[in-house]
Design an enzyme around this catalytic site. Structure first.
Site, PDB file in Angstrom:
ATOM      1  N   GLY A   1      31.162  53.760  74.263  1.00 56.05           N
ATOM      2  CA  GLY A   1      30.601  53.868  75.612  1.00 56.05           C
ATOM      3  C   GLY A   1      29.794  52.630  75.975  1.00 56.05           C
ATOM      4  O   GLY A   1      29.165  52.018  75.109  1.00 56.05           O
ATOM      5  N   GLY A   2      29.841  52.247  77.245  1.00 58.37           N
ATOM      6  CA  GLY A   2      29.035  51.116  77.718  1.00 58.37           C
ATOM      7  C   GLY A   2      29.485  49.817  77.093  1.00 58.37           C
ATOM      8  O   GLY A   2      30.673  49.500  77.057  1.00 58.37           O
ATOM      9  N   ASP A   3      28.534  49.062  76.575  1.00 54.70           N
ATOM     10  CA  ASP A   3      28.824  47.815  75.853  1.00 54.70           C
ATOM     11  C   ASP A   3      28.697  48.084  74.351  1.00 54.70           C
ATOM     12  O   ASP A   3      27.754  48.757  73.928  1.00 54.70           O
ATOM     13  CB  ASP A   3      27.823  46.726  76.282  1.00 54.70           C
ATOM     14  CG  ASP A   3      28.115  45.426  75.559  1.00 54.70           C
ATOM     15  OD1 ASP A   3      28.899  44.624  76.106  1.00 54.70           O
ATOM     16  OD2 ASP A   3      27.597  45.221  74.448  1.00 54.70           O
TER      17      ASP A   3
ATOM     18  N   LYS B   1      30.095  63.351  68.720  1.00 53.81           N
ATOM     19  CA  LYS B   1      29.559  64.707  68.613  1.00 53.81           C
ATOM     20  C   LYS B   1      30.178  65.564  69.702  1.00 53.81           C
ATOM     21  O   LYS B   1      30.369  65.118  70.807  1.00 53.81           O
ATOM     22  CB  LYS B   1      28.060  64.644  68.893  1.00 53.81           C
ATOM     23  CG  LYS B   1      27.216  65.288  67.832  1.00 53.81           C
ATOM     24  CD  LYS B   1      25.779  65.398  68.270  1.00 53.81           C
ATOM     25  CE  LYS B   1      25.085  64.074  68.407  1.00 53.81           C
ATOM     26  NZ  LYS B   1      23.648  64.192  68.593  1.00 53.81           N
TER      27      LYS B   1
ATOM     28  N   ASP C   1      34.214  57.385  70.762  1.00 56.58           N
ATOM     29  CA  ASP C   1      33.021  58.224  70.867  1.00 56.58           C
ATOM     30  C   ASP C   1      33.282  59.359  71.844  1.00 56.58           C
ATOM     31  O   ASP C   1      34.233  59.338  72.614  1.00 56.58           O
ATOM     32  CB  ASP C   1      31.855  57.392  71.426  1.00 56.58           C
ATOM     33  CG  ASP C   1      31.375  56.356  70.431  1.00 56.58           C
ATOM     34  OD1 ASP C   1      31.631  56.541  69.234  1.00 56.58           O
ATOM     35  OD2 ASP C   1      30.754  55.378  70.867  1.00 56.58           O
TER      36      ASP C   1
ATOM     37  N   PRO D   1      30.346  52.718  81.447  1.00 56.63           N
ATOM     38  CA  PRO D   1      29.472  53.893  81.438  1.00 56.63           C
ATOM     39  C   PRO D   1      30.162  55.243  81.635  1.00 56.63           C
ATOM     40  O   PRO D   1      29.550  56.265  81.376  1.00 56.63           O
ATOM     41  CB  PRO D   1      28.497  53.617  82.588  1.00 56.63           C
ATOM     42  CG  PRO D   1      29.167  52.630  83.449  1.00 56.63           C
ATOM     43  CD  PRO D   1      30.102  51.838  82.582  1.00 56.63           C
TER      44      PRO D   1
ATOM     45  N   MET E   1      18.662  57.105  75.380  1.00 51.40           N
ATOM     46  CA  MET E   1      18.422  58.088  74.307  1.00 51.40           C
ATOM     47  C   MET E   1      16.979  58.578  74.308  1.00 51.40           C
ATOM     48  O   MET E   1      16.381  58.756  73.242  1.00 51.40           O
ATOM     49  CB  MET E   1      18.777  57.471  72.932  1.00 51.40           C
ATOM     50  CG  MET E   1      20.236  57.108  72.805  1.00 51.40           C
ATOM     51  SD  MET E   1      20.628  56.293  71.259  1.00 51.40           S
ATOM     52  CE  MET E   1      20.118  54.614  71.591  1.00 51.40           C
TER      53      MET E   1
HETATM   54  N1  SAH Z   1      26.457  51.274  74.364  1.00 48.57           N
HETATM   55  C1  SAH Z   1      26.007  52.194  75.370  1.00 48.57           C
HETATM   56  C2  SAH Z   1      24.755  52.940  74.960  1.00 48.57           C
HETATM   57  C3  SAH Z   1      24.918  53.802  73.710  1.00 48.57           C
HETATM   58  S1  SAH Z   1      23.507  54.739  73.330  1.00 48.57           S
HETATM   59  C4  SAH Z   1      25.825  51.441  76.696  1.00 48.57           C
HETATM   60  O1  SAH Z   1      25.855  50.216  76.720  1.00 48.57           O
HETATM   61  O2  SAH Z   1      25.689  52.106  77.729  1.00 48.57           O
HETATM   62  C5  SAH Z   1      23.852  56.256  74.189  1.00 48.57           C
HETATM   63  C6  SAH Z   1      22.868  56.441  75.324  1.00 48.57           C
HETATM   64  O3  SAH Z   1      23.245  55.640  76.426  1.00 48.57           O
HETATM   65  C7  SAH Z   1      22.799  57.842  75.871  1.00 48.57           C
HETATM   66  O4  SAH Z   1      21.933  58.669  75.118  1.00 48.57           O
HETATM   67  C8  SAH Z   1      22.249  57.596  77.259  1.00 48.57           C
HETATM   68  O5  SAH Z   1      20.860  57.346  77.233  1.00 48.57           O
HETATM   69  C9  SAH Z   1      22.941  56.298  77.621  1.00 48.57           C
HETATM   70  N2  SAH Z   1      24.182  56.515  78.376  1.00 48.57           N
HETATM   71  C10 SAH Z   1      25.404  56.089  78.036  1.00 48.57           C
HETATM   72  N3  SAH Z   1      26.304  56.405  79.000  1.00 48.57           N
HETATM   73  C11 SAH Z   1      25.610  57.055  79.963  1.00 48.57           C
HETATM   74  C12 SAH Z   1      25.949  57.617  81.221  1.00 48.57           C
HETATM   75  N4  SAH Z   1      27.197  57.587  81.700  1.00 48.57           N
HETATM   76  N5  SAH Z   1      24.976  58.188  81.947  1.00 48.57           N
HETATM   77  C13 SAH Z   1      23.700  58.201  81.512  1.00 48.57           C
HETATM   78  N6  SAH Z   1      23.325  57.702  80.335  1.00 48.57           N
HETATM   79  C14 SAH Z   1      24.256  57.121  79.571  1.00 48.57           C
END
Ligand code: SAH
Length: 248
Positions: free
Chosen positions: A89-91, A58, A36, A13, A171
């Site tokens: 980001g994230g998974d 972006k 990203d 995250p 989102m």
């Molecule tokens: N694959 C990512 C999500 C991608 S969609 C995951 O698993 O986390 C992108 C959205 O994820 C953002 O618009 C927001 O809603 C959320 N997001 C991702 N990282 C974030 C963070 N550090 N803090 C808050 N929201 C986050």
């Protein structure tokens, strides 16, 4: 020439230390790194000095690279025989279109692997002191997008109002007011605890809590915006006791 290889890697995250050992290993051996906007610069610094780093996210001055071009880049470098990391980001498979990128690689007959990451929808909430489930308050959770894609069925907020457990919306910030309103109209109690977590797990993390009725106004007053998680459910109340982040 040998075919290259693509790793779709989840960066977690935001806190750079939340990447997996396997993900970090990939970054340290990569020749082309396509990332990203939300990915931490600390992780990019782990790439070898001669690695080609491409930002497809972006930012305030540039438009995002269209998904079709990202797919083309992945295929192009893999065909050139390069070791490519697509750092997301994230998974990689939780929104963010990782599945589409994998499909493209599979269709092109290129070898690839997925390195899962900690999704913001779960790990990000933890940094805000919100456990996504809890035996006393939530025995299920639902992760949904608040973003309306062209051609997709709109999210059925009224139906989601009636599913038990924690609701996590990614989102969703531009439609926060509407989402809360429709959940209430669908029968979810206006007094249900709710929170917005912006920049979860990053030093600039900010959290606002309220209820379904008040969250929009609270978040607006605090100036919260994307990227943020919207979380709705009784587990939000645990934050009062469990908030641990040194950032807050
Ligand atoms: N694959 C990512 C999500 C991608 S969609 C995951 O698993 O986390 C992108 C959205 O994820 C953002 O618009 C927001 O809603 C959320 N997001 C991702 N990282 C974030 C963070 N550090 N803090 C808050 N929201 C986050």
């Amino acid at each position: 020439m040998d075919k290259g290889y693509v790793w779709l890697v989840g960066a977690g995250p935001g806190d750079a230390a939340l990447i997996t050992v396997k993900g970090l290993d990939c970054i340290r051996q990569v020749q082309v790194l396509i990332h990203d906007r939300l990915v931490s610069t600390e992780l990019l610094a782990e790439a070898p000095a001669d690695c080609l780093i491409i930002n497809v996210g972006k930012n305030p001055d540039h438009h995002p690279v269209p998904q079709s071009q990202i797919n083309t880049l992945l295929v192009k470098y893999a065909r050139e025989g390069k070791r490519v990391v697509r750092l997301k980001g994230g998974d990689p498979y939780v929104f963010g279109r990782g599945g589409e990128e994998a499909e493209e690689l599979a269709k092109a007959g290129l070898p690839f692997d997925v390195v899962p990451g900690i999704s913001s929808a779960i790990g990000g909430l933890a940094y805000a002191g919100i456990p996504v489930t809890h035996r006393d308050y939530a025995s299920a959770f639902h992760i949904v997008t608040g973003h309306q894609c062209d051609g997709n069925e709109p999210q059925d907020w009224r139906a989601l109002a009636n599913v038990p457990g924690t609701l996590v919306v990614l989102m969703g910030m531009t439609r926060l007011h509407e989402i809360c309103r429709q959940l209430i109209e669908g029968g979810k109690a206006a007094s249900t605890a709710a929170a917005v977590v912006m920049y979860a797990s990053q030093p600039r993390q900010r959290v606002v809590t309220g209820t379904l009725a008040t969250l929009h106004a609270e978040a607006e007053r605090a100036g919260l915006h994307a990227p943020a998680l919207i979380v709705i459910g009784e587990v939000v109340n645990l934050r009062a006791l469990l908030a641990r982040s040194s950032y807050e």
